[in-house]
Design a protein around this motif. Sequence first.
Motif, PDB file in Angstrom:
ATOM      1  N   ARG A 808       0.822  -1.192   0.000  1.00  0.00           N
ATOM      2  CA  ARG A 808       0.000   0.000   0.000  1.00  0.00           C
ATOM      3  C   ARG A 808       0.866   1.255   0.000  1.00  0.00           C
ATOM      4  O   ARG A 808       1.819   1.378   0.761  1.00  0.00           O
ATOM      5  CB  ARG A 808      -0.909   0.033   1.229  1.00  0.00           C
ATOM      6  CG  ARG A 808      -1.989  -1.012   1.261  1.00  0.00           C
ATOM      7  CD  ARG A 808      -2.816  -0.888   2.522  1.00  0.00           C
ATOM      8  NE  ARG A 808      -1.972  -0.898   3.701  1.00  0.00           N
ATOM      9  CZ  ARG A 808      -1.791   0.145   4.503  1.00  0.00           C
ATOM     10  NH1 ARG A 808      -2.396   1.278   4.245  1.00  0.00           N
ATOM     11  NH2 ARG A 808      -1.015   0.063   5.569  1.00  0.00           N
ATOM     12  N   GLU A 810      -0.634   4.178   0.605  1.00  0.00           N
ATOM     13  CA  GLU A 810      -1.283   5.034   1.572  1.00  0.00           C
ATOM     14  C   GLU A 810      -0.884   4.632   2.983  1.00  0.00           C
ATOM     15  O   GLU A 810      -0.766   3.455   3.293  1.00  0.00           O
ATOM     16  CB  GLU A 810      -2.801   4.950   1.437  1.00  0.00           C
ATOM     17  CG  GLU A 810      -3.307   5.379   0.064  1.00  0.00           C
ATOM     18  CD  GLU A 810      -4.804   5.202  -0.061  1.00  0.00           C
ATOM     19  OE1 GLU A 810      -5.409   4.707   0.902  1.00  0.00           O
ATOM     20  OE2 GLU A 810      -5.356   5.561  -1.110  1.00  0.00           O
ATOM     21  N   TYR A 817      -9.045  -2.566   1.781  1.00  0.00           N
ATOM     22  CA  TYR A 817      -7.947  -3.274   1.133  1.00  0.00           C
ATOM     23  C   TYR A 817      -8.009  -4.766   1.434  1.00  0.00           C
ATOM     24  O   TYR A 817      -7.772  -5.598   0.548  1.00  0.00           O
ATOM     25  CB  TYR A 817      -6.601  -2.698   1.581  1.00  0.00           C
ATOM     26  CG  TYR A 817      -6.240  -1.406   0.880  1.00  0.00           C
ATOM     27  CD1 TYR A 817      -5.582  -1.427  -0.348  1.00  0.00           C
ATOM     28  CD2 TYR A 817      -6.561  -0.186   1.426  1.00  0.00           C
ATOM     29  CE1 TYR A 817      -5.255  -0.250  -0.997  1.00  0.00           C
ATOM     30  CE2 TYR A 817      -6.235   0.997   0.788  1.00  0.00           C
ATOM     31  CZ  TYR A 817      -5.583   0.960  -0.426  1.00  0.00           C
ATOM     32  OH  TYR A 817      -5.266   2.124  -1.069  1.00  0.00           O
ATOM     33  N   TYR A 888      -3.067  -2.148  -8.748  1.00  0.00           N
ATOM     34  CA  TYR A 888      -2.571  -2.135  -7.371  1.00  0.00           C
ATOM     35  C   TYR A 888      -1.070  -2.403  -7.329  1.00  0.00           C
ATOM     36  O   TYR A 888      -0.341  -1.766  -6.560  1.00  0.00           O
ATOM     37  CB  TYR A 888      -3.317  -3.163  -6.538  1.00  0.00           C
ATOM     38  CG  TYR A 888      -2.857  -3.202  -5.094  1.00  0.00           C
ATOM     39  CD1 TYR A 888      -3.202  -2.183  -4.223  1.00  0.00           C
ATOM     40  CD2 TYR A 888      -2.068  -4.239  -4.626  1.00  0.00           C
ATOM     41  CE1 TYR A 888      -2.768  -2.204  -2.897  1.00  0.00           C
ATOM     42  CE2 TYR A 888      -1.628  -4.259  -3.310  1.00  0.00           C
ATOM     43  CZ  TYR A 888      -1.975  -3.242  -2.460  1.00  0.00           C
ATOM     44  OH  TYR A 888      -1.532  -3.259  -1.157  1.00  0.00           O
ATOM     45  N   THR A 893      -2.344   1.515  -4.785  1.00  0.00           N
ATOM     46  CA  THR A 893      -3.656   1.930  -4.282  1.00  0.00           C
ATOM     47  C   THR A 893      -4.731   1.251  -5.108  1.00  0.00           C
ATOM     48  O   THR A 893      -4.460   0.650  -6.153  1.00  0.00           O
ATOM     49  CB  THR A 893      -3.839   3.458  -4.388  1.00  0.00           C
ATOM     50  OG1 THR A 893      -3.780   3.841  -5.764  1.00  0.00           O
ATOM     51  CG2 THR A 893      -2.760   4.201  -3.613  1.00  0.00           C
TER      52      THR A 893
END
Length: 949
Positions: A808, A810, A817, A888, A893
């Motif tokens: 990830r 973020e 997720y 992804y 993301t």
Amino acid sequence: MDTNKESPPARRDQGRAVSTQGEAVTGAAARNIPQGRTGSVVLPNMTWELRWSAHDDDRGPGASVSFYNGQQKLAELEVRENSPQSFALPSGVQFPSAEGTLELRLGPRVQLVGQIKTSKGGRHQGPIAEWELVDPRPGPTPPPQPPPPPLMGEPENSGVVLQSTADIFHLVEPTVPGEVPLAARSRFIFCAEPSSLELYQQLAGCQGELAKMSPLAATFMQGQDYVRSLDSLPGPGAKLAEVARKLQSRRGTCEPEELLKLAQEALGEKPADYVGTDAYTQARRRLWQSIMAFTLAGTPGAPEAALLMPALRALELLERLTKEPETLAREEHRREALSARAVLPSGATPLPSTAQSSGQGYSTLLGIGSLKVIRQRLARYELGEIAFTVNLMPRESRSLTQRALSRATDSGRVTVAEEQGTRNESREARRSELADELNDLAAQEASFRCWDIDKKYPSDGVDGTDKGQAACTRSPRADSRRSTGDFAQHLTRLAMARLGRRISEERSQRLLEEQERVERSEIDNSTRESRELGIYRWLVKVFSLELAERGRRLVVELMLPEPAAKYLDTLRLEPVPLAEPEALGLQEPKDLDAANYREYAARYGVTGLTPPPEQTLSVQATLRRESSVTMGTLTVPPGYRVTAGQVSWAISDQAYTLTGLIGQLSFTSQKAAPAAGASTATKAGDSGDCDCKNPITPPVIPAPASGSKLFQDVSGIGKLEGEIPIGALCGADGFAVIVSLTCTLEAGLLEAWQRRTYDALVAAYNARLEEYQAAFQARLDASSRDRYRELEQEQLKEGSLSLLWQRRAEAPPDPIYLRFFERLGEWREMAYRFYSWGVGDPVAPHHPWRQSLLEPDSDQLFQSFLRAGSARVLLPIVPGQELEAIYYFLFGTLPPWSEAALPVPESYVDELVALSAAQGDTREKHWREEIPTSLVLLQQGETLPEFKG
């Protein structure tokens, strides 16, 4: 094909095909695609005739294609799969010149696909003909065999109880994606000149680094060129959504003129007057840059996500309407154009990373694989080899009375069974069928076959060794198909052999039990004049097996560090924590000394240890006068050696000298000189003229003497170990000698103490470790019994989810997720292998006690799982989730686009085309296998069986 040979006569019909083989026209015929392995067609807006003839050879499917003007052959091509063949036809009296390419595309059927245009504007793009696919690579002719039993519940004969077919194991076979076929390119919208776009130039200069690309995209989204609303587009750009709606609402086949009219009504002007203008070009440039920026920095739910892609599709549709309207005449072609995916140029997307940190594992997109399944069905029982026979002559009766011998033998076998199989009794019962054997075998042997994929990624203007098109080192696809089928058959035969060996052991014990029962029975043939013969035979299970393909999958590769670590920690902590003994921390005995041995002894409860020997010590002996010569002995302790010495003495009369020996070293005291001015003592008051005849002389008291001597060089002593003789000689009435020797510890004595103490500490540590392991083993057995594969998959899934989570971009955690990861992969179909070394490290993690987990006859794969330093997992992606997975892995993301609008990175177009190829649950290979059983049946009749090889 011979170019001088006349082509077979064929009826010419504009826009239609005539098959010379009379094949049934189904499926594709409904789509107006000509059918047949041979035939001819006159394409729309073309005046010459195209004739084809399919053939198969060692290279695979092929076709000879000829162009005719009447009986005149204009050209001939040999066309192969995914190998476009270019051609050029010169102009003639009755026809214009033409050029283009032809190729074959393989799916459930073979399609001849062309992209052709003439000098007078005639165009054709798409399928020309198709026919059934025939395997062109036959292997060696097998010996005659009976036809395989039908699968999928088909009856073999009347009165048979059908057995359902079961999927017993899945294989993943790599697939080499080819170039994008011509017919497939219409499903994508390519950016014609990305290098002319300012944003693209900036993004390409970032060398694929996402951290640099995202701020550039965010900056562009704040500028005036970013399309927030279609009203900001110049000219009739605001009406692009209406154009798409109008054309999508038109059903059925539509003539080009009608399509152009509909587009004109929605656009407000003729498409030809808009396409190619500055307003059109500017709208196209702004839309492409906005799509690139939104992909990098957009947020889900933003209004742009619903308008950018439809507008770009409408622009592409208007251009096709202007240049080749006939390609949009059919409704399915229009729907395809209005759902086409934008292809992001390589420089506008980041390069994928493996998200690897030292020893923490990594995850990456590996490539395309075909998911295949081995299926089984119990077809029948058959009579096998002879188990035993009973033969009675006329008027004979028999009583089997060898009861004691049979019992003794049977008892012996039962004892062996108890010693070797008691712990696995339930497991052996569970693993009595082929499916369980295959799962045990295949999890070890079939997980990773031929996955040597060299991933490369193209990037305009970006140099590097990890860029370029994805390539796979696999052999040709048909060879791959055959090798996978052979491997599946090999795998099932290994499982059969393992199952057969175990059942053979069961047979031995079962046979003895049967004989024991017979021995307690009376067999009487005394009233008959004929012989009686009974032939008992083993029953054999016959299975029908097949290898079927379930479709292609995008595959993710994950490397997990120590896959069993979390599971073992949970067992240790729950329900009550087990205290694992602290590691000894001593590498060798010499690490022990006087400062630390008490700490280790207290840690492991060791008592009775002796302190270490002193480094130096002193031994003394005292000699007193017993005669003029006094002797003695001084003993040096074992393990010590004299390094210095000192002798001290005291003499009652200083007039005497003392001489002594220490070993072979002698010493002498110094004699004291008389005092100066000494005189004879007289009584007070006496005169010198005393006439006494016998004067009295007062006694004289001798003066004592003492001294000492230090020896730094003791070599003169001679013997420096064990018993050392000492002595003293003096004529004085009294003397005393004290001999003191300083001894230093030699290495041998300290090493012996260290070894004794070390052995005692190790024994205590091992005893505590064995207690801990026994308690841990009990928990492990209770937790894992009959759940080996299930536990492995649970832990591998948990570790894989953790690795995916680490990708990830973020910072704040978001449960969405985890839901995304859960639906992303086909977790039940993942393949895996365990390695003894760690991730990225050839050295195995140091967990020596894990080597003793489970008994030697336990499940070997589960043992590998418990001891593994790393695990490699191949996870197939659920069909339809491929683009989200790609996004992804590239961006870290979830995509801001909806699934229908999500653009495609250019480096993955080939993979998506390969994934979207027509897939069915097709049957590739079938065979039969036999498994022995421990069941015995008395056959009808006395004919001995014949077995043919």
